[in-house]
Design an enzyme around this catalytic site. Structure first.
Site, PDB file in Angstrom:
ATOM      1  N   ASP A  59      -7.295   1.426  -9.671  1.00 53.76           N
ATOM      2  CA  ASP A  59      -7.391   0.327  -9.615  1.00 53.76           C
ATOM      3  C   ASP A  59      -8.792  -0.783 -10.348  1.00 53.76           C
ATOM      4  OD1 ASP A  59      -5.764   0.339  -6.940  1.00 53.76           O
ATOM      5  OD2 ASP A  59      -7.679   0.588  -5.790  1.00 53.76           O
ATOM      6  N   ASP A  65     -17.755  -3.357  -6.687  1.00 51.98           N
ATOM      7  CA  ASP A  65     -18.036  -1.774  -6.490  1.00 51.98           C
ATOM      8  C   ASP A  65     -18.730  -0.771  -7.009  1.00 51.98           C
ATOM      9  OD1 ASP A  65     -15.266  -1.658  -5.204  1.00 51.98           O
ATOM     10  OD2 ASP A  65     -14.193  -2.418  -7.639  1.00 51.98           O
ATOM     11  N   GLU A  87     -14.490   6.800  -4.228  1.00 58.04           N
ATOM     12  CA  GLU A  87     -13.183   6.365  -5.201  1.00 58.04           C
ATOM     13  C   GLU A  87     -13.805   6.548  -6.031  1.00 58.04           C
ATOM     14  OE1 GLU A  87     -11.823   2.423  -3.698  1.00 58.04           O
ATOM     15  OE2 GLU A  87     -10.396   2.963  -4.024  1.00 58.04           O
ATOM     16  N   GLU A  88     -14.362   5.723  -6.703  1.00 60.09           N
ATOM     17  CA  GLU A  88     -15.326   5.102  -8.081  1.00 60.09           C
ATOM     18  C   GLU A  88     -15.374   5.746  -9.314  1.00 60.09           C
ATOM     19  OE1 GLU A  88     -13.988   2.309  -8.459  1.00 60.09           O
ATOM     20  OE2 GLU A  88     -13.933   1.996  -6.002  1.00 60.09           O
ATOM     21  N   ASP A 106     -15.232   6.093   0.602  1.00 62.13           N
ATOM     22  CA  ASP A 106     -14.971   4.455  -0.464  1.00 62.13           C
ATOM     23  C   ASP A 106     -16.177   3.634   0.136  1.00 62.13           C
ATOM     24  OD1 ASP A 106     -13.797   2.882  -1.119  1.00 62.13           O
ATOM     25  OD2 ASP A 106     -11.949   2.386  -0.194  1.00 62.13           O
ATOM     26  N   LEU A 108     -16.353   0.722  -1.209  1.00 61.08           N
ATOM     27  CA  LEU A 108     -16.312  -0.363  -1.264  1.00 61.08           C
ATOM     28  C   LEU A 108     -14.781  -0.755  -0.574  1.00 61.08           C
ATOM     29  CD1 LEU A 108     -18.030  -3.228  -1.229  1.00 61.08           C
ATOM     30  CD2 LEU A 108     -17.289  -3.660  -2.427  1.00 61.08           C
ATOM     31  N   ASP A 109     -14.563  -0.854   0.531  1.00 58.64           N
ATOM     32  CA  ASP A 109     -13.052  -0.846   1.103  1.00 58.64           C
ATOM     33  C   ASP A 109     -12.453  -2.707   0.717  1.00 58.64           C
ATOM     34  OD1 ASP A 109     -11.005  -0.412   2.545  1.00 58.64           O
ATOM     35  OD2 ASP A 109     -11.794  -1.202   3.944  1.00 58.64           O
ATOM     36  N   GLU A 273     -10.559   7.505   3.018  1.00 55.88           N
ATOM     37  CA  GLU A 273     -10.118   6.438   3.455  1.00 55.88           C
ATOM     38  C   GLU A 273      -8.987   6.572   5.407  1.00 55.88           C
ATOM     39  OE1 GLU A 273      -9.533   2.702   0.709  1.00 55.88           O
ATOM     40  OE2 GLU A 273      -8.134   4.835   0.853  1.00 55.88           O
TER      41      GLU A 273
HETATM   42  P1  FDP Z   1      -8.698  -3.068  -1.456  1.00 58.02           P
HETATM   43  O1  FDP Z   1      -7.925  -2.477  -2.457  1.00 58.02           O
HETATM   44  O2  FDP Z   1      -8.727  -4.667  -1.440  1.00 58.02           O
HETATM   45  O3  FDP Z   1     -10.161  -2.273  -1.563  1.00 58.02           O
HETATM   46  O4  FDP Z   1      -7.905   0.227   0.420  1.00 58.02           O
HETATM   47  C1  FDP Z   1      -7.933  -0.721  -0.279  1.00 58.02           C
HETATM   48  C2  FDP Z   1      -7.670  -1.635   0.823  1.00 58.02           C
HETATM   49  O5  FDP Z   1      -8.066  -3.042  -0.092  1.00 58.02           O
HETATM   50  C3  FDP Z   1      -7.404  -1.692   2.159  1.00 58.02           C
HETATM   51  O6  FDP Z   1      -8.608  -1.909   2.868  1.00 58.02           O
HETATM   52  C4  FDP Z   1      -6.661  -2.550   2.065  1.00 58.02           C
HETATM   53  O7  FDP Z   1      -5.786  -2.594   3.635  1.00 58.02           O
HETATM   54  C5  FDP Z   1      -5.120  -2.600   1.812  1.00 58.02           C
HETATM   55  O8  FDP Z   1      -6.293  -2.165   0.497  1.00 58.02           O
HETATM   56  C6  FDP Z   1      -4.752  -3.176   1.240  1.00 58.02           C
HETATM   57  O9  FDP Z   1      -3.356  -3.297   0.068  1.00 58.02           O
HETATM   58  P2  FDP Z   1      -2.516  -4.418  -0.187  1.00 58.02           P
HETATM   59  O10 FDP Z   1      -3.528  -5.501  -1.133  1.00 58.02           O
HETATM   60  O11 FDP Z   1      -0.885  -3.959  -0.535  1.00 58.02           O
HETATM   61  O12 FDP Z   1      -2.353  -5.543   0.622  1.00 58.02           O
END
Ligand code: FDP
Length: 345
Positions: A59, A65, A87-88, A106, A108-109, A273
């Site tokens: 990502d 982040d 995660e980072e 994680d 920054l979720d 997560e």
């Molecule tokens: P993000 O990538 O923005 O950090 O864990 C990652 C996550 O968000 C979750 O918070 C969220 O439920 C999911 O990804 C969203 O994924 P999509 O972009 O595929 O919808």
């Protein structure tokens, strides 16, 4: 008067030395969360901008982040932790060699939501460290989620909340600037059994396996379909916010595996997560599975392992399992199912 997080942590630990270390770690995480919240509130043009690197999962990292990772790394260094996995960062970082805990995080979720001022969060999982992990550190984050000693998440939203469990109920604390710390908001949450809302990124519909499509089709058919009642849909796109809503008012969340390259096991990470979310959900009376197997029973292959994730109201999560495991039995159950194919093209 609501009791403080400190009082709650004290009551969870008694004289157990390991639990006390878990509590100390959570206290340090709270300090980092308040600092991060202050940075988010202060704003800053750059928070949502790409940092110029990708993380271990591929990502794109945003500025916030990186800030969050540094703040929680500092909190980890001040805590009784032998290992820190983020995660980072590609690899687990060794900290105090003799400590008996490890933490995966994680920082920054929901970071794709930063610039839109939607709730974002931090998710953490605290695990034991045994002699076998000291001998072979690669095994530390390959422990099942059922071994977690404490887990939870912060939500940076209209309020700064901490949702956490040390295995004895799931509890919510709110940061009170007036008090100068976290105070109890809800104790022993109980997720309602019957779901009225579902959460899924429906843009991936064509990529899902047929059982997931069929399950969602039947929710969408509402009162005219086999479920014979209407469902609402809510999708924040920040796991912490979607989870908190489900803890409060029930429902189901799905991030299944799908046909996109690299998404065979979905998007979400098992260790930092799915495991902590599952720990909080299960200790609130809900269920969390990868579709069929309880998340907390899965053996991670590594720190950044992915897993399909289905969690929420118990009956609904179990129903998804039946769609996956034995769709033919479902087709026979309801007269309505008999009238039309469960697996529409
Ligand atoms: P993000 O990538 O923005 O950090 O864990 C990652 C996550 O968000 C979750 O918070 C969220 O439920 C999911 O990804 C969203 O994924 P999509 O972009 O595929 O919808």
């Amino acid at each position: 008067m609501a009791s403080s997080l400190d009082a709650h942590l004290g009551s969870q630990c008694g004289s157990d030395p390991v639990k006390r270390q878990v509590a100390d770690t959570i206290r340090n995480l709270c300090g980092a969360a308040v600092k991060l919240r202050n940075k988010i509130i202060a704003g800053g043009e750059g928070h949502g901008q790409a940092h110029g690197a990708t993380n271990a999962g591929g990502d794109v990292q945003k500025e916030l982040d990186v800030v969050a990772d540094r703040l929680f790394m500092e909190a980890a260094e001040a805590s009784p932790l032998a290992f820190f996995g983020s995660e980072e960062q590609d690899e687990a970082v060794p900290l105090k060699p003799d400590a008996s805990l490890a933490m995966a995080i994680d920082p920054l979720d929901g970071s794709s939501n930063i610039e839109t001022n939607v709730s974002i969060g931090t998710i953490f999982s605290i695990l034991p460290v045994d002699e076998e992990h000291r001998a072979d550190p690669s095994k530390v984050f390959r422990q099942k989620g059922s071994r977690q000693l404490g887990a939870g998440f912060f939500i940076y939203g209209p309020q700064l909340l901490l949702v956490m469990s040390m295995g004895n109920g799931t509890h919510v604390f709110i940061f009170s600037p007036a008090f100068g710390g976290f105070v109890e908001m809800k104790t022993s949450i109980a997720i309602v059994d019957k779901a009225k809302e579902f959460a899924i990124n429906a843009s991936n519909y064509r990529q899902w396996d047929q059982p997931i499509r069929s399950y969602i089709d039947d929710l969408l058919a509402g009162s005219e379909g086999p479920r014979e009642r209407d469902f609402n849909m809510r999708w924040v796109g920040s796991l912490v916010a979607d989870c908190y809503r489900i803890l409060l008012r029930g429902g189901i969340f799905l991030y299944p595996g799908d046909g996109r390259k690299g998404y065979a096991k979905g998007r979400l990470r098992l260790v930092y997560e799915a495991n902590p979310i599952a720990f909080c959900v299960e200790h609130a009376g809900g269920r969390a599975t990868d579709g069929t197997t309880p998340i907390l029973d899965l053996e991670p292959e590594g720190l950044h392992d992915r897993t399909p994730l289905v969690f929420g109201s118990k009956r609904e999560v179990e129903r998804v399992g039946r769609y996956i495991a034995d769709p033919s039995a479902l087709a026979e159950r309801s007269p309505l199912f008999g009238k039309r194919s469960l697996f529409r093209a």
